[in-house]
Each structure stands twice: as structure tokens, then as C-alpha cells.
Design an enzyme around this catalytic site. Structure first.
Site, PDB file in Angstrom:
ATOM      1  CE  LYS A 170      -1.633   3.043   2.014  1.00  0.00           C
ATOM      2  NZ  LYS A 170      -1.549   4.533   1.691  1.00  0.00           N
ATOM      3  N   GLY A 201      -4.522   3.488  -2.199  1.00  0.00           N
ATOM      4  CA  GLY A 201      -5.617   3.928  -1.338  1.00  0.00           C
ATOM      5  C   GLY A 201      -5.140   4.817  -0.223  1.00  0.00           C
ATOM      6  N   GLY A 203      -4.404   5.917   3.695  1.00  0.00           N
ATOM      7  CA  GLY A 203      -3.866   5.225   4.857  1.00  0.00           C
ATOM      8  C   GLY A 203      -4.918   4.761   5.854  1.00  0.00           C
ATOM      9  N   PRO A 204      -5.855   5.643   6.261  1.00  0.00           N
ATOM     10  CG  PRO A 204      -6.648   7.622   7.188  1.00  0.00           C
ATOM     11  CD  PRO A 204      -5.917   7.096   5.991  1.00  0.00           C
ATOM     12  N   GLY A 207      -4.623   1.289   4.206  1.00  0.00           N
ATOM     13  CA  GLY A 207      -3.486   1.001   5.084  1.00  0.00           C
ATOM     14  C   GLY A 207      -3.913   0.322   6.368  1.00  0.00           C
ATOM     15  CD  GLU A 245      12.905   4.856   8.266  1.00  0.00           C
ATOM     16  OE1 GLU A 245      12.768   5.843   9.018  1.00  0.00           O
ATOM     17  OE2 GLU A 245      12.902   4.927   7.038  1.00  0.00           O
ATOM     18  CB  CYS A 279      13.143   9.721   8.359  1.00  0.00           C
ATOM     19  SG  CYS A 279      12.134   9.020   7.105  1.00  0.00           S
ATOM     20  CD  GLU A 369      10.424  13.205  11.093  1.00  0.00           C
ATOM     21  OE1 GLU A 369      11.369  12.620  10.554  1.00  0.00           O
ATOM     22  OE2 GLU A 369       9.335  12.651  11.350  1.00  0.00           O
TER      23      GLU A 369
END
Length: 462
Positions: A170, A201, A203-204, A207, A245, A279, A369
């Protein structure tokens, strides 16, 4: 690349279960590039069932044959390198040269490294009176981010396939086109049907359905720490493996003996690369107080040179997030040296390369971040103070240490609570493990360590 209007499941493109779609927007001009299906739990279930059905045969495939399919995949990706670069540039906004040198070239190298590892890895070993077998975990649910869209896909899919696992991917909804291109490459490389499956698609929806699916044996996720916590909790409740990660707030520690100008210039380049959407970016520069004023001046000059050389951030929400952090830095008393919250262009999701001085360790911009082209420069009194500041966040993904003597830099790096440290500008190594300490994640990617994430062990006693 033209967007597909279906999902890649069980070796073919098939219609999505629902008619809804996701617009793919070019962050440079805010124009719609195309649309891809907004996958549902039904699509995820179909993909997982295909992966489960394909698992026994793929797991039983000789490692040499798995290596051959990965080598073929590498070759297909290499043959489409320019198309990959152009696709990433169009949907992520990164400058074409950066897309060619990083977004396209690095995944090709990583795919090649796993082709070699699949052929040479010891999947069976003798330990005393036992034989230990390293077997595939099973069906992998891979959920990838938008910042390095193809690299993150290959860093999960290639070791999973090398291990004998099957995969449902995904990808991020902002950068699904290069994921579709990858599915085409998998098909062209002759990977058997069902071994790799793609569901685009949100995430909510897609995923979450993938992370929660009872027939997924391992969830590999790269993204924010907040989402990683939820996925970890879901997987823990089901007693399934995770590889996470997550976020970072990496320190670039410049010791007094270092070449200050080189360390600062490389440090600024690291933060501005990929528009700060990395990141592991060294977003906190730590400089001895006696060299602080000079370092700030060097950093401001280096950042100002970027100007129009960096691309936009990925979308309007991310642009607003980064600009909000810049405003918060000013509000909390940091000194804005260059850049600022004002949009440098009327069109596109651009953020000015920004440098803050007089930053204290407790400020928001030094703790959270930001994921944009924003650098904070912090002074320190001595090495112990530098170590305290460098380790003083919830993150531990990456970092850098500079010193006139390599042994001095290594001694300091060994005390950092972080998963990867560049010594005096050390180069990226696709065979070295990458992953974080603390809230920067669980597990490792790349090289042999990345392969072992997708294996489980069975011992036979004789």
C-alpha cells in the site's frame, strides 16, 4: 507514466471494488496529473488472499531462482530509469537531476544488492546437534511513505521476496504512480502471480485494513512515529511481527577540531536535500560556542544558495505544517537567520530554505520532526554538553560527527543513541543496516540485516 485505473492483484490489473479515486497532484504547479483507485478493505482482502495462495510455491522456490527474479527486476528498473525519475519528479516535485541520481538510481542498486544476497545468504546452518532453517515469515503487508517513494518500496519488497515471502504493498497516496510503475516492472521481470500485489488507497482505509488483516504475518511500515505506534499496537494485539522505520531529529555534531566550513556546508546540503523531506536529515547542527558565530554565518550563506534549487514539499498540508513550525520557532525566541514562513512563490507548495540560530534544546523546532528545509543551529559548551543535547530527544534514527581525527569522531559517535552515524561525511552504503533507536523505530532495513526481518527460524534437533 499513465495511471492505471485498477489494482495489481494476482498477476493482473483488475478493477477496484469501489469507484472512488485519488487525485495525484504535481506539487510544483498544483495541477492534477492523474487519478488512481482509492482501495477499500475488499481490495486489500483480495490482495492478501492472492498473496496467501502464492506463498507455498514461492517459499519453496530455490533461492537461486528468487535471486534471478530480483536480478531481472533490477534490470527492468534500470531500463526504465529515466521514466522512474520523471514520474517521481512529477508527483513529488523533486528536481529531475536529484530524481535521476537518488530516487531512481538508489532503488536499482538496492534491488541488485538483494539479488546477490538471495543467491548467497545461508538459509540453513548447523549449530551443534541442530540444523537451523531460516524460513520466510509469510505474507508481508508493506506500507510506504511519499518522501523516497520507490526506494522505500524496494527496501521492503526486495528483501521480502528474497526471503521467500509474498507481499501486498500500500504506497503513499501522494506518490502512487511510481508504485504502479514498480508493479509493471515486477510483472515484466517474471515474478509469479500473487507474489507481489499492489493496492492504492488512503492510509486510514486501505493502510489500516492491511495492518489489521488476520492473514498478514508481518507489517512493515515507514512513516510517522504517531502512525507507527498505532500499527505496532494493532500488530501486538494480533501477535504478529512489525518492522517500523519512523521519525527522526538527527544531530550533526561538529567537534572543535573539525573542518568547520566543510562540516557546515555538507550539513546544510543534507537538510536541504529532497526539500528536507528525509527522516534521517541532520536538522540539528551542534557547534562549539567559540565557533558558533562563524558556523551560523557559513550556514546562512550555504542555505541562501539553494533558493530555487530545491523543489516544493509534497502537498499543501505539508507546506502549512512546515511553515507553522517556522512561525513557532520565531515565537519561541529562535533567531531567523535566513528564510522564513512566507511562501517564496505564488504557485506550488514551496518553502524557503530556512536557518535558525540561538536555538535552545527545549524549543519545539529542536525537539519535533519538521520534515522540511529547516535547520536549527545549537551551541554547546563541551563534549558532554554536546552529547546531552544530541541524545536529548525521543528519536534516534541517524546523525553525523565531524572531527579532525577519525578516532575522535568514532569515539563520540559510539556514545550517540542513534542507529546510523556518518563520520566526517561518510557515504551512503546500501548494504549497511538502517533503522532507529528509541521512538525512531523497530527493526532494520537494507543489507543482510534487512533480509533477516522477513525470516523466522526453525531448529531441528538430532
Amino acid at each position: 507514466m499513465k495511471a492505471h485505473d485498477g489494482m495489481y492483484i494476482d498477476g493482473q490489473w483488475r478493477p477496484a471494488a469501489a469507484p472512488e479515486s485519488i487525485e495525484v497532484v504535481n506539487p510544483v504547479d498544483e495541477q492534477v496529473l492523474g487519478r488512481v483507485p482509492a482501495g477499500t478493505a475488499e481490495d486489500v482482502d483480495a490482495a492478501v488472499r492472492a498473496a496467501r495462495a502464492a506463498l507455498p510455491a514461492w517459499a519453496a522456490t530455490a533461492p537461486a531462482e528468487r535471486a534471478a527474479r530480483l536480478a531481472a527486476l533490477r534490470d527492468v528498473l534500470a531500463s526504465r530509469k529515466e521514466e522512474i525519475a520523471e514520474t517521481v519528479t512529477s508527483e513529488l516535485g523533486s528536481p529531475l537531476k536529484f530524481s535521476q541520481n537518488v530516487h531512481a538510481a538508489v532503488p536499482i542498486a538496492v534491488a541488485g544488492s538483494y539479488a546477490e544476497l538471495a543467491a548467497t545468504y545461508v538459509f540453513e546452518e548447523k549449530v551443534g546437534n541442530s540444523t537451523v532453517h531460516h524460513e520466510p515469515v509469510g505474507v508481508v503487508g508493506a506500507i510506504t511513505p511519499w518522501n523516497y517513494p520507490l526506494h522505500q518500496i524496494v527496501a521492503k519488497v526486495a528483501p521480502a521476496l528474497a526471503a521467500g515471502c509474498t507481499v501486498v504493498l500500500k504506497p503513499a497516496e501522494d506518490t502512487p504512480l511510481v508504485a504502479q510503475l514498480f508493479a509493471e516492472a515486477v510483472h515484466e521481470a517474471g515474478v509469479p502471480a500473487g507474489v507481489f500485489n499492489l493496492v492504492t488507497g488512503l492510509g486510514p482505509v486501505a493502510g489500516q485494513a492491511l495492518a489489521e488483516h488476520p492473514d498478514v504475518d508481518l507489517v512493515s511500515f515507514t512513516g510517522s512515529t504517531a502512525v507507527g505506534r498505532r500499527i505496532g499496537a494493532t500488530a501486538g494485539a494480533a501477535v504478529k511481527k512489525v518492522a517500523l522505520e519512523l521519525g527522526g531529529k538527527s544531530a550533526n555534531v561538529i567537534l572543535p577540531s573539525a573542518d568547520l566550513a566543510r562540516a557546515v556546508n555538507v550539513g546544510v546540503a543534507n537538510v536541504m536535500s529532497n526539500s528536507g523531506q528525509t527522516c534521517s536529515a541532520w536538522t540539528r547542527m551542534l557547534v562549539h560556542r567559540e565557533q558558533y558565530a562563524e558556523a551560523v554565518e557559513l550556514a546562512a550563506a550555504a542555505a541562501a544558495k539553494y533558493g530555487d534549487r530545491i523543489g516544493p514539499v509534497v502537498n499543501a498540508k505539508q507546506q502549512a505544517r512546515v511553515r507553522g513550525y517556522i512561525e513557532k520557532g520565531v515565537a519561541e525566541g529562535a533567531r531567523l537567520v535566513t528564510g522564513g514562513p512566507e511562501a517564496p512563490r505564488e504557485q506550488g507548495y514551496f518553502v524557503s530554505p530556512t536557518v535558525f540560530a540561538d536555538v535552545t534544546p527545549d524549543m519545539t523546532i529542536a525537539q519535533e520532526e519538521i520534515f522540511g528545509p529547516v535547520l536549527s543551529i545549537l551551541p554547546y559548551e563541551d563534549e558532554e554538553d554536546a552529547l546531552r543535547i544530541a541524545n536529548g530527544t525521543v528519536y534516534g534514527l541517524a546523525g553525523a560527527v565531524w572531527a579532525g581525527d577519525e578516532e575522535e569522531a568514532v569515539a563520540f559517535a559510539r556514545r550517540l543513541e542513534t542507529g546510523q552515524v556518518d563520520i566526517n561525511g561518510g557515504r551512503f552504503n546500501p548494504l549497511a543496516p538502517f533503522g532507529g533507536y528509541k521512538q525512531s523505530g523497530v527493526g532494520r532495513e537494507l543489507g543482510a540485516h534487512g533480509l533477516t526481518e522477513y525470516l523466522q527460524t526453525k531448529s531441528l534437533q538430532f
